[in-house]
Scaffold this motif. Structure first.
Motif, PDB file in Angstrom:
ATOM      1  N   SER A 100      -0.991   5.820   2.294  1.00 37.64           N
ATOM      2  CA  SER A 100      -0.236   4.583   2.068  1.00 37.64           C
ATOM      3  C   SER A 100       0.694   4.693   0.868  1.00 37.64           C
ATOM      4  O   SER A 100       1.753   4.068   0.834  1.00 37.64           O
ATOM      5  CB  SER A 100      -1.198   3.403   1.902  1.00 37.64           C
ATOM      6  OG  SER A 100      -2.115   3.629   0.852  1.00 37.64           O
ATOM      7  N   GLN A 101       0.321   5.521  -0.138  1.00 37.47           N
ATOM      8  CA  GLN A 101       1.197   5.656  -1.300  1.00 37.47           C
ATOM      9  C   GLN A 101       2.550   6.225  -0.902  1.00 37.47           C
ATOM     10  O   GLN A 101       3.577   5.898  -1.499  1.00 37.47           O
ATOM     11  CB  GLN A 101       0.544   6.524  -2.376  1.00 37.47           C
ATOM     12  CG  GLN A 101       1.461   6.770  -3.570  1.00 37.47           C
ATOM     13  CD  GLN A 101       0.718   7.033  -4.851  1.00 37.47           C
ATOM     14  OE1 GLN A 101      -0.266   6.368  -5.147  1.00 37.47           O
ATOM     15  NE2 GLN A 101       1.174   8.002  -5.621  1.00 37.47           N
ATOM     16  N   ASN A 171      -1.403  -6.868  -3.476  1.00 37.28           N
ATOM     17  CA  ASN A 171      -2.465  -5.893  -3.212  1.00 37.28           C
ATOM     18  C   ASN A 171      -3.829  -6.565  -3.355  1.00 37.28           C
ATOM     19  O   ASN A 171      -4.285  -6.814  -4.460  1.00 37.28           O
ATOM     20  CB  ASN A 171      -2.313  -4.728  -4.204  1.00 37.28           C
ATOM     21  CG  ASN A 171      -3.543  -3.863  -4.330  1.00 37.28           C
ATOM     22  OD1 ASN A 171      -3.891  -3.432  -5.427  1.00 37.28           O
ATOM     23  ND2 ASN A 171      -4.201  -3.587  -3.229  1.00 37.28           N
ATOM     24  N   CYS A 201       5.387  -6.583   0.917  1.00 36.71           N
ATOM     25  CA  CYS A 201       4.614  -5.371   1.167  1.00 36.71           C
ATOM     26  C   CYS A 201       3.206  -5.597   0.632  1.00 36.71           C
ATOM     27  O   CYS A 201       3.024  -5.722  -0.585  1.00 36.71           O
ATOM     28  CB  CYS A 201       5.251  -4.170   0.472  1.00 36.71           C
ATOM     29  SG  CYS A 201       6.894  -3.757   1.086  1.00 36.71           S
ATOM     30  N   ASP A 203      -0.550  -4.145   0.156  1.00 34.01           N
ATOM     31  CA  ASP A 203      -1.359  -2.936   0.120  1.00 34.01           C
ATOM     32  C   ASP A 203      -2.819  -3.331   0.344  1.00 34.01           C
ATOM     33  O   ASP A 203      -3.431  -3.989  -0.495  1.00 34.01           O
ATOM     34  CB  ASP A 203      -1.177  -2.265  -1.245  1.00 34.01           C
ATOM     35  CG  ASP A 203      -1.971  -0.981  -1.391  1.00 34.01           C
ATOM     36  OD1 ASP A 203      -2.615  -0.557  -0.412  1.00 34.01           O
ATOM     37  OD2 ASP A 203      -1.945  -0.396  -2.499  1.00 34.01           O
ATOM     38  N   ALA A 205      -5.481  -1.162   1.008  1.00 36.69           N
ATOM     39  CA  ALA A 205      -6.237   0.091   1.049  1.00 36.69           C
ATOM     40  C   ALA A 205      -7.743  -0.097   0.896  1.00 36.69           C
ATOM     41  O   ALA A 205      -8.521   0.737   1.348  1.00 36.69           O
ATOM     42  CB  ALA A 205      -5.727   1.039  -0.028  1.00 36.69           C
ATOM     43  N   PHE A 232       0.255  -2.125   4.273  1.00 32.44           N
ATOM     44  CA  PHE A 232      -0.096  -0.707   4.182  1.00 32.44           C
ATOM     45  C   PHE A 232      -1.608  -0.565   4.276  1.00 32.44           C
ATOM     46  O   PHE A 232      -2.353  -1.251   3.572  1.00 32.44           O
ATOM     47  CB  PHE A 232       0.406  -0.117   2.866  1.00 32.44           C
ATOM     48  CG  PHE A 232       1.908  -0.007   2.804  1.00 32.44           C
ATOM     49  CD1 PHE A 232       2.561   1.097   3.330  1.00 32.44           C
ATOM     50  CD2 PHE A 232       2.668  -1.009   2.225  1.00 32.44           C
ATOM     51  CE1 PHE A 232       3.946   1.196   3.281  1.00 32.44           C
ATOM     52  CE2 PHE A 232       4.042  -0.924   2.171  1.00 32.44           C
ATOM     53  CZ  PHE A 232       4.687   0.184   2.704  1.00 32.44           C
ATOM     54  N   TYR A 233      -2.030   0.338   5.138  1.00 35.34           N
ATOM     55  CA  TYR A 233      -3.456   0.594   5.295  1.00 35.34           C
ATOM     56  C   TYR A 233      -3.683   2.099   5.228  1.00 35.34           C
ATOM     57  O   TYR A 233      -2.842   2.886   5.661  1.00 35.34           O
ATOM     58  CB  TYR A 233      -3.986   0.044   6.627  1.00 35.34           C
ATOM     59  CG  TYR A 233      -5.479   0.217   6.755  1.00 35.34           C
ATOM     60  CD1 TYR A 233      -6.337  -0.538   5.976  1.00 35.34           C
ATOM     61  CD2 TYR A 233      -6.015   1.183   7.596  1.00 35.34           C
ATOM     62  CE1 TYR A 233      -7.704  -0.357   6.052  1.00 35.34           C
ATOM     63  CE2 TYR A 233      -7.379   1.369   7.676  1.00 35.34           C
ATOM     64  CZ  TYR A 233      -8.219   0.601   6.894  1.00 35.34           C
ATOM     65  OH  TYR A 233      -9.576   0.799   6.954  1.00 35.34           O
ATOM     66  N   SER A 234      -4.811   2.494   4.674  1.00 36.94           N
ATOM     67  CA  SER A 234      -5.096   3.904   4.448  1.00 36.94           C
ATOM     68  C   SER A 234      -6.474   4.262   4.973  1.00 36.94           C
ATOM     69  O   SER A 234      -7.386   3.441   4.946  1.00 36.94           O
ATOM     70  CB  SER A 234      -5.022   4.186   2.941  1.00 36.94           C
ATOM     71  OG  SER A 234      -5.548   5.460   2.640  1.00 36.94           O
ATOM     72  N   GLY A 247      -2.158   7.550   6.323  1.00 37.61           N
ATOM     73  CA  GLY A 247      -2.196   6.100   6.215  1.00 37.61           C
ATOM     74  C   GLY A 247      -1.164   5.507   7.161  1.00 37.61           C
ATOM     75  O   GLY A 247      -0.538   6.230   7.956  1.00 37.61           O
ATOM     76  N   ALA A 249       1.806   2.031   7.856  1.00 34.01           N
ATOM     77  CA  ALA A 249       2.458   0.759   7.593  1.00 34.01           C
ATOM     78  C   ALA A 249       2.488   0.025   8.926  1.00 34.01           C
ATOM     79  O   ALA A 249       2.812   0.624   9.964  1.00 34.01           O
ATOM     80  CB  ALA A 249       3.864   0.949   7.052  1.00 34.01           C
TER      81      ALA A 249
END
Length: 388
Positions: A100-101, A171, A201, A203, A205, A232-234, A247, A249
């Motif tokens: 995701s980063q 996040n 966006c 995050d 995670a 965003f998922y990881s 990861g 998006a």
């Protein structure tokens, strides 16, 4: 050689100083208990490793992958439906990333022009700010304060700032402050983004590292979220696959197309064997996910309850792999405290100021060591440090 001006904002600073301090302590023969970097210390489940092994042995997997496998996108879409009841089109609303980063670092290039404002949390994971600075945008910090449950107060953002803003990063569950958000907050974010035409966006995670029966929600569960942003998922934390670098998006198709366009000019995609391991993770037995969360919960309890007995009162987080601890009485500088704590106990933590100005007064402790090491950390602190 003369570096570009953008490099000035990317100085490693605090983290480099911590690395030097750790090396100096280890040179004295002390085994440092490292609770600084949030890297999972647990292995992936056997069925994930087996899928990776088979993928590595397949000679057809050594060509450029170029994009995410449709089977992988379908697996993630199914997972999102089962976990969050969020519908995703595997073809247009899922994008595979090298972690995701990777996506968080590059999405700003698609939406931020020099001088554009981006709203970022303070304190926040460093890539949120770094990505904007690399795109030559202007940061507007959103303070995360304990009195607001570490949620940004969107009403305090001046309208003239909001009108210039192009992006907002949030996040939850949060790194570093270990806070969680609810539907009411996410609804406010969607409304704010609609009003000012801002790309959100989120995050997510740490969504599966949750404790005491708590189940974090997806930003995309809120009506209208997919119209204004992406999530965003990881697989790094959920399935202990951090080194595999995979990861996603998900969400707004237009935003994902823009990010995919950036990515297509930068890399050639995630190694196919890693994608196959991702499919195995998402479609296989999920008992490993529950076991990982249970492990982190036990670690959280050992550390928080142990520190409480010493007089250092710290909140138990509902989720994430971190503890966000206020400095003990008598300390003002989080950096000074961390260096003194390392020197006296051999335990390494991260000063809150490493994550932004609003992080001063706190330290971040990562739950990335075995239970016996955390118990030893408490015992070291008890014999060598005073909290009262």
């Amino acid at each position: 050689m003369k570096l570009a001006r953008r490099m000035e904002a990317l100085a490693p600073g605090i983290f480099a100083e911590l690395a030097r301090a750790r090396a100096k302590k280890e040179a004295t023969g002390v085994r440092v208990i490292d609770l600084s970097v949030g890297s999972p210390d647990l292995p992936p489940a056997p069925h994930i490793i087996e899928a990776l092994r088979k993928g590595v042995e397949n000679p057809r997997n050594y060509t450029y992958p170029l994009s995410g496998k449709l089977e992988l996108h379908r697996a993630l879409a199914h997972w999102y439906k089962q976990r969050f009841n969020v519908e995703l089109d595997p073809a247009t609303e899922v994008l595979t990333l090298m972690g995701s980063q990777d996506g968080l670092a590059h999405v700003a290039l698609a939406f931020i022009n020099p001088g554009d404002i981006a709203l970022v949390p303070d304190p926040g994971y460093p890539i949120y700010a770094a990505s904007i600075l690399l795109a030559e945008g202007e940061l507007y910090p959103m303070p995360l304060l304990e009195k607001n449950r570490f949620l940004p107060d969107l009403t305090l953002i001046p309208p003239e700032v909001a009108r210039r803003a192009r992006m907002m990063t949030i996040n939850y569950p949060n790194n570093p402050v270990a806070a969680s958000a609810d539907a009411d907050f996410f609804k406010k974010v969607v409304e704010f983004a609609r009003t000012y035409d801002i790309v959100v966006c989120h995050d997510a995670a740490y969504a599966e590292l949750a404790y005491d029966g708590f189940k974090p929600m997806s930003f995309l569960e809120v009506p209208g979220a997919k119209e204004v942003g992406i999530e965003f998922y990881s697989l790094s934390k959920t399935y202990n696959m951090a080194g595999c670098r995979i990861g996603f998006a998900v969400g707004n198709a237009e935003v994902l197309r823009a990010l995919e366009r950036i990515k297509s000019n930068i890399d050639y995609g995630v190694f196919s064997a890693v994608q196959e391991a991702g499919i195995a993770a998402l479609t296989g037995d999920q008992a490993c996910v529950r076991q990982t969360a249970t492990t982190y919960q036990k670690r959280r309890d050992i550390l928080v309850e142990g520190l409480a007995k010493l007089g250092w009162q710290v909140e138990k987080p509902q989720a994430s792999m971190f503890i966000w601890a206020p400095l003990p009485r008598g300390y003002r500088s989080s950096m000074d405290f961390c260096l003194e704590f390392l020197d006296k106990t051999g335990i390494l933590m991260v000063p809150g100021v490493a994550f932004g100005a609003r992080g001063e007064g706190y330290v971040r402790i990562a739950l990335v060591q075995k239970e016996e090491d955390l118990q030893e950390a408490v015992e070291r602190a008890a014999s060598l440090f005073q909290f009262n």
